[in-house]
Motif scaffolding. Structure first.
Motif, mmCIF file in Angstrom:
data_model
loop_
_atom_site.group_PDB
_atom_site.id
_atom_site.type_symbol
_atom_site.label_atom_id
_atom_site.label_comp_id
_atom_site.label_asym_id
_atom_site.label_seq_id
_atom_site.Cartn_x
_atom_site.Cartn_y
_atom_site.Cartn_z
ATOM 1 N N ASP A 88 0.832 -1.198 0.000
ATOM 2 C CA ASP A 88 0.000 0.000 0.000
ATOM 3 C C ASP A 88 0.869 1.251 0.000
ATOM 4 N N ARG A 89 1.946 1.241 0.768
ATOM 5 C CA ARG A 89 2.863 2.387 0.787
ATOM 6 C C ARG A 89 3.490 2.595 -0.593
ATOM 7 N N ARG A 91 2.180 1.795 -3.474
ATOM 8 C CA ARG A 91 1.163 2.326 -4.376
ATOM 9 C C ARG A 91 0.875 3.796 -4.088
ATOM 10 N N GLN A 92 0.907 4.187 -2.836
ATOM 11 C CA GLN A 92 0.718 5.596 -2.497
ATOM 12 C C GLN A 92 1.862 6.440 -3.066
ATOM 13 N N ARG A 93 3.080 5.884 -3.029
ATOM 14 C CA ARG A 93 4.234 6.607 -3.586
ATOM 15 C C ARG A 93 4.061 6.804 -5.092
ATOM 16 N N GLN A 95 1.268 6.901 -6.743
ATOM 17 C CA GLN A 95 0.201 7.865 -6.977
ATOM 18 C C GLN A 95 0.683 9.294 -6.750
ATOM 19 N N ARG A 96 1.499 9.490 -5.729
ATOM 20 C CA ARG A 96 2.053 10.831 -5.479
ATOM 21 C C ARG A 96 2.916 11.282 -6.662
ATOM 22 N N ASP A 99 0.647 12.310 -9.446
ATOM 23 C CA ASP A 99 0.012 13.600 -9.161
ATOM 24 C C ASP A 99 0.991 14.751 -9.390
ATOM 25 N N PRO A 171 -0.760 3.273 -9.934
ATOM 26 C CA PRO A 171 -0.646 2.242 -8.892
ATOM 27 C C PRO A 171 -1.378 0.971 -9.300
ATOM 28 N N ARG A 182 -9.522 -1.512 2.652
ATOM 29 C CA ARG A 182 -9.598 -0.139 3.177
ATOM 30 C C ARG A 182 -9.521 -0.159 4.707
#
Length: 233
Positions: A88-89, A91-93, A95-96, A99, A171, A182
């Motif tokens: 999850d971390r 995938r967040q990276r 996505q950042r 963005d 991601p 979630r």
């Protein structure tokens, strides 16, 4: 005086607003799918091993006490939970990064001789560009560029007819673990407050029950992630 001019030139060249957009890197969708399959197989194998271990340890004569069996279950839960958080971390990276790349499109510099400039607007079903502007395709998005400044002035909304081959990878979906991925806050309305009504035993310390998508799950209070599906009865 000369030194001031050199410094001013350096600042101008280093400014993000004047930075030229680089050529897009090739995307390997087959590799992305392979990585996703590997991650899913990892979780499938973990669950298979868990079920086999729990079944064997419950057999008479296994020599495994109830406390040891419960500890093994917690170890499997912790391994799955830590791996999910790691993915999850990651995938967040990603996505950042996507963005930030999208935000950097505005005011990026694209000269008219760049290979990113769109010269065949009919092919992409684009309307004629406004006077003094031209189209470019950057980071998987159509943009309008000002002829005078060579800077991107606007980003066009994504259309169903837009190409997808040059869209940067986003991601990947998290592996399917059979559990909601979630986070479930202890203050969420889905938390089961009266577990005795459902004939459930008291949850272990630091954990709580929740009802998600018609299923009862046990949630770890530290991560707020579901770690086990519960069969009431």
């Amino acid at each position: 005086m000369i030194r001031s001019i050199v410094i001013a030139s350096f600042v101008a060249l280093a400014s993000p607003a004047l930075a030229q957009v680089s050529e897009p890197l090739p995307r390997f969708e087959a590799l992305e799918k392979q990585q996703q399959m590997v991650e899913q197989r990892e979780f499938d194998n973990l669950e298979t091993n868990r079920q086999r271990d729990m079944t064997r340890s419950a057999l008479p004569g296994s020599g495994v006490s109830e406390a040891e069996r419960a500890l093994r279950g917690l170890q499997y839960d912790r391994t799955r939970e830590e791996r999910l958080l790691e993915l999850d971390r990651d995938r967040q990276r990603v996505q950042r990064e996507r963005d930030l790349a999208n935000a950097a499109l505005l005011n990026a510099r694209i000269p008219p001789n760049s290979s990113l400039v769109v010269t065949d607007i009919e092919r992409y079903i684009l309307p004629p560009a406004p006077p003094g502007k031209y189209y470019a395709r950057v980071e998987g998005r159509f943009v309008l560029v000002d002829e005078a400044s060579q800077l991107v002035t606007s980003i066009l909304p994504v259309q169903p007819t837009d190409p997808t081959a040059d869209v940067p990878a986003g991601p990947r979906p998290l592996p399917d673990t059979g559990l909601p991925v979630r986070r479930i806050s202890p203050t969420s309305a889905s938390v089961v407050r009266d577990f005795r009504e459902l004939s459930l035993p008291a949850p272990p310390p630091g954990q709580y029950y929740a009802s998600v998508d018609g299923r009862i799950v046990l949630v770890d209070g530290r991560t707020e992630l579901a770690i086990r599906a519960i069969n009431p009865g």
